[in-house]
Design a protein around this motif. Structure first.
Motif, mmCIF file in Angstrom:
data_model
loop_
_atom_site.group_PDB
_atom_site.id
_atom_site.type_symbol
_atom_site.label_atom_id
_atom_site.label_comp_id
_atom_site.label_asym_id
_atom_site.label_seq_id
_atom_site.Cartn_x
_atom_site.Cartn_y
_atom_site.Cartn_z
ATOM 1 N N SER A 268 0.818 -1.216 0.000
ATOM 2 C CA SER A 268 0.000 0.000 0.000
ATOM 3 C C SER A 268 0.852 1.267 0.000
ATOM 4 O O SER A 268 0.472 2.282 -0.597
ATOM 5 C CB SER A 268 -0.924 0.008 1.225
ATOM 6 O OG SER A 268 -1.834 -1.054 1.163
ATOM 7 N N LEU A 269 1.985 1.215 0.664
ATOM 8 C CA LEU A 269 2.852 2.389 0.741
ATOM 9 C C LEU A 269 3.239 2.864 -0.652
ATOM 10 O O LEU A 269 3.329 4.064 -0.919
ATOM 11 C CB LEU A 269 4.109 2.051 1.550
ATOM 12 C CG LEU A 269 5.045 3.206 1.899
ATOM 13 C CD1 LEU A 269 4.367 4.161 2.858
ATOM 14 C CD2 LEU A 269 6.340 2.680 2.508
ATOM 15 N N PHE A 270 3.457 1.925 -1.577
ATOM 16 C CA PHE A 270 3.833 2.278 -2.941
ATOM 17 C C PHE A 270 2.616 2.644 -3.793
ATOM 18 O O PHE A 270 2.621 3.630 -4.522
ATOM 19 C CB PHE A 270 4.581 1.113 -3.599
ATOM 20 C CG PHE A 270 5.924 0.850 -3.009
ATOM 21 C CD1 PHE A 270 6.987 1.698 -3.275
ATOM 22 C CD2 PHE A 270 6.144 -0.233 -2.183
ATOM 23 C CE1 PHE A 270 8.233 1.472 -2.736
ATOM 24 C CE2 PHE A 270 7.380 -0.470 -1.647
ATOM 25 C CZ PHE A 270 8.429 0.383 -1.915
ATOM 26 N N VAL A 271 1.573 1.832 -3.713
ATOM 27 C CA VAL A 271 0.422 2.036 -4.581
ATOM 28 C C VAL A 271 -0.302 3.335 -4.244
ATOM 29 O O VAL A 271 -0.771 4.054 -5.126
ATOM 30 C CB VAL A 271 -0.534 0.826 -4.489
ATOM 31 C CG1 VAL A 271 -1.786 1.072 -5.315
ATOM 32 C CG2 VAL A 271 0.167 -0.426 -4.970
ATOM 33 N N ASP A 272 -0.378 3.662 -2.956
ATOM 34 C CA ASP A 272 -1.066 4.889 -2.560
ATOM 35 C C ASP A 272 -0.329 6.133 -3.045
ATOM 36 O O ASP A 272 -0.919 7.219 -3.087
ATOM 37 C CB ASP A 272 -1.211 4.942 -1.036
ATOM 38 C CG ASP A 272 -2.210 3.914 -0.519
ATOM 39 O OD1 ASP A 272 -2.985 3.393 -1.344
ATOM 40 O OD2 ASP A 272 -2.202 3.618 0.696
#
Length: 820
Positions: A268-272
């Motif tokens: 999530s850290l990357f996709v967000d």
């Protein structure tokens, strides 16, 4: 059930012949004064003995119930001599520390590491793998810093080697071949690599020209050895991207040892942080174990197990991508409805029995079972506007789309399911006769695959449905109305029930000898592979290929420490299921094995610089490929044409300078040049999808001299752009443009609170053997790298725009590592 029990019964029958010898086992790790393991240390007993491996580990069989004198020696160190008297079948651990001798001996020592060099195998340090920062930290992250290895997607653990694709790389764990899921199409869906870095002891990698004992792939071999515990230990690693834990131990009698690893990953850290706003709920988790039990000094049984459950839930909402030039900025604005639900569950188990028949003959029996259940479900409606962007710096609407040049929508649908069961039974043997080593193996593989693919794409632009660009669907829109029913732009529907039976084997000879005053390593071998493809509504097809391979390495008796190597041969890659399925979803059993004639010339030069050790590795290579199966590459998804209707070539140069740029650390600088092209149906040569012309990589470790516990790790990569791909139905000869160059820098900073030199006797830090905290910055310079293009068609202007799909921007992460 009968199929899975048979290998175990064979294994029991195999072990029943073991004779309980009057022997015991002595094992351990040899250290120097600084507590560093010593590779190549000699352990002598009764005129025989052994050497420690690259991690300083040794295992020695000695007579039981009698006094045995054991001598540990290493060049430049004082000998350690002990006398032991062990019971029958006793397993005793002894870890000596060799101290510096006053008298230095000048001699050339040939170690196990140099045997790897002679084979063209690069050994990587597991500790470096665990420390170096990366969006997907692990073995593959480190491989991508090597010359000849490319991977332009930080969310993926896939890598391409010397012009090959992601399907052309062999991966072994403790001599057991492992597999990846089939349906994954995007790097952010992958989650976890099979290889667990917390369990790893040895990492060997060959980028080409490898021996016949390795399997039937065209590009590379990654050979992993999991750690064998010598005492109890535990570790824990936590960050904003997830967590991993490992526990290892040994029974009191030393017969049973085991290590277990658990991992959890959240991207999530990357996709967000990407340009597409989403509701993103991923769950990537796995459990892995390697257990060994030593029945006696002749027979040992190992078990490798893995359970991986990856859920990918993705609900896009909006996206705005700005591209074009400063003078003519363009934006794609997309509003989404719908979601994607993917699931990839894999289960893997393997038994490995090792039986020491005699001092010169070792036999192994390996059985493994791999089961994967995968689903790919999505219905996503994308309504887009393509227009001019306000570039007036003083305007309140700066960056907004003011005028729409094209509008349209896209509906994508998929209901794809795959269930695959792969069974392997393999027997391997190693025979030593004087200075000759003979290795052989025979393997049976059964692949049972059930696959349903159902996906379509409907596109409209300015209110007009866009038909496939095929003669049967030609229209004169928008000038004349199209009265035919709406036809999907792409439409694939197929149900396949396929069985593949394979019998493969190899035989090879190795010898280390002398030629005048030079040390020489020789190796020659051949592989054979026979496979039959059958199934429902499929005409059974059988094919056989042979792959001879050879190596020679020479180490002259020069003052300079140099080794020269020539290797190569014929390499075949019999088609796996994905290579048999064409772009329409149909299985084509007549697909041939792709063939590569591969030649590698290498040189390793070891020298001292600034009174510290360095090594320069250089290799030039050439591949001539025939019966090539052309493919397209979309993110990490490979779609084959399944025609064997092309020929190709690849050549290049790999350079790597490694050593202690900073005292006590390992760093390297790498450079790779590659050119690879293919000729489809004799139409002329074009770039292959993996034609990454130039590659630069830097892996650097440092520490603050006044605060040596404050450490820094830097991972730099620069790759020239890959071919940008082509839209569906397009002729690849019309799309030979390239993506922008890939530039990335990842930085990690850590502070060591506790280690073996700073153990705490009291307080809450007492349980820790190691405690490190740190921070990581991924993509320090916030470079907008792209992985593919999205092609937007405008029926009114007849223009097709290629819009880059950008990868992750700058991301901050915190991390804590501890050992107990």
């Amino acid at each position: 059930m009968k199929t899975t029990i048979l290998p175990f019964l064979l294994l029991l029958l195999f072990t029943s012949t073991a004779l309980i010898a009057q022997q015991a086992t002595l094992r351990g790790i040899v250290f120097d004064e600084a507590n560093n393991p010593l590779p190549g240390a000699n352990i002598l007993v009764n005129g025989g003995g052994t050497q420690t491996n690259i991690n300083g580990f040794y295992l020695l069989e000695i007579p039981a119930n009698q006094d045995v004198k054991v001598t540990y020696s290493y060049v430049g160190q004082k000998n350690v001599v002990i006398t032991v008297n062990l019971d029958e079948n006793e397993d005793f651990e002894f870890n000596p520390v060799l101290k510096t001798d006053i008298e230095q001996i000048e001699a050339v020592i040939i170690t196990g590491r140099e045997n790897k060099r002679a084979e063209g195998v690069l050994s990587l340090t597991p500790e470096t793998i665990r420390k170096i920062p990366g969006a997907n930290a692990g073995v593959e992250n480190l491989l991508k810093s090597l010359p000849g290895v490319s991977g332009n997607n930080e969310l993926s653990t896939q890598y391409a080697v010397r012009g090959g694709n992601y399907d052309e790389n062999l991966v072994y764990v403790n001599e057991i071949e492992v597999y990846r899921p089939f349906l994954i199409r995007s790097g952010q869906q992958e989650g976890l690599s099979f290889v667990n870095s917390d369990l790893t002891a040895n990492v060997d990698f060959s980028a080409g020209g490898f021996q016949a004992k390795y399997g039937d792939k065209l590009s590379s071999v990654l050979d992993i050895t999991y750690r064998r515990p010598t005492n109890f230990g535990a570790s824990l690693d936590m960050s904003l991207l997830g967590a991993s834990a490992a526990v290892e131990g040994l029974s009191k009698d030393g017969r049973l040892s085991g290590i277990v690893g658990l991992r959890y990953r959240d991207n999530s850290l990357f996709v967000d942080a990407k340009q597409t706003e989403t509701n993103y709920r991923p769950t990537f988790a796995d459990a892995q174990t390697y257990l060994t039990y030593k029945f006696n000094n002749k027979f040992e049984l190992g078990f490798l197990g893995n359970v991986s459950i990856n859920n990918y839930s993705y609900e896009p909402q909006t996206r705005q991508t700005n591209f074009g030039t400063l003078a003519d900025p363009i934006a794609l604005l997309v509003f989404y409805e719908g979601q994607e639900e993917d699931r990839y569950d894999t289960y893997f188990g393997a038994l490995k029995g090792t039986y020491v028949v005699s001092d010169t003959f070792t036999a192994k029996l390996i059985t493994s079972l791999y089961h994967t259940q995968e689903q790919e479900y999505f219905d996503i409606l994308a309504q887009y506007r393509l227009g001019q962007v306000n570039s007036d710096i003083g305007s309140e609407d700066l960056g907004e789309v003011e005028f729409s040049e094209g509008i349209g929508s896209q509906l994508t649908h998929a209901r794809n399911n795959l269930d695959a069961l792969i069974l392997n039974v393999e027997h391997k043997g190693n025979i030593e006769i004087n200075d000759n080593s003979f290795e052989y193996g025979i393997k049976y593989t059964r692949e049972d695959i059930r696959d349903r693919v159902q996906e379509y794409e409907v596109i409209d632009s300015a209110g007009f449905s866009i038909n496939p660009p095929l003669p049967d669907f030609a229209t004169n829109q928008p000038y004349d109305p199209d009265t035919t029913p709406i036809t999907p732009f792409t439409n694939i529907r197929a149900t396949n029930d396929v069985q593949i039976n394979r019998i493969s084997g190899y035989a090879q000879w190795s010898r280390r000898t002398e030629w005048g005053t030079n040390d020489v390593w020789l190796n020659a071998g051949v592989r054979a592979h026979n496979w039959t493809v059958s199934g429902k509504n499929i005409e059974s097809t059988t094919q056989t290929v042979f792959s001879p391979r050879a190596q020679i390495a020479i180490k002259p008796k020069w003052e300079m420490d140099m080794l020269f190597r020539l290797s190569g041969g014929v390499y075949h890659q019999p088609p796996f299921y994905r290579e048999l399925r064409d772009s329409t979803g149909a299985v084509r059993p007549e697909v041939k094995a792709q063939q590569s004639v591969h030649i590698v010339i290498g040189n390793d030069y070891s020298f001292d610089l600034w009174e510290r050790p360095f090594t320069l590795n250089s290799e030039i290579y050439y591949k001539n490929l025939t019966d090539v199966n052309p493919y397209t590459l979309e993110n990490v998804r490979i779609r084959y044409r399944a025609r064997n209707n092309a020929v190709a070539y690849a050549y290049g140069l790999d350079l790597r300078l490694a050593g202690e740029f900073v005292p006590g650390t390992e760093s390297w600088v790498s450079f790779g040049y590659l050119k690879t092209k293919e000729n489809i149906e004799d139409r002329g040569y074009i770039f292959r999808p993996t034609d990454q012309r130039l590659k630069f990589g830097v892996l650097f470790q440092d520490y603050v001299k006044v605060i040596p516990d404050l450490k820094m790790y830097l991972n730099l990569t620069y790759n020239t752009g890959l071919p940008g791909g082509s839209p569906s139905y397009a002729d690849p000869y019309d799309f030979q443009t390239r993506l922008p160059d890939y530039k990335r820098a990842d930085l990690g900073v850590s502070y060591v609170i506790v280690d073996e030199n700073k153990l705490r006797d009291n307080g809450f830090l007492k349980p820790f053997k190691e405690l490190t905290i740190g921070a990581e910055i991924f993509n320090i310079f916030d470079v907008r790298n792209s992985i593919t293009n999205t092609f937007v068609r405008d029926v009114y202007t007849k223009v097709q725009y290629s819009i880059p799909n950008f990868l992750t921007p700058r991301i901050f992460n915190v991390r804590a590592t501890m050992k107990f």
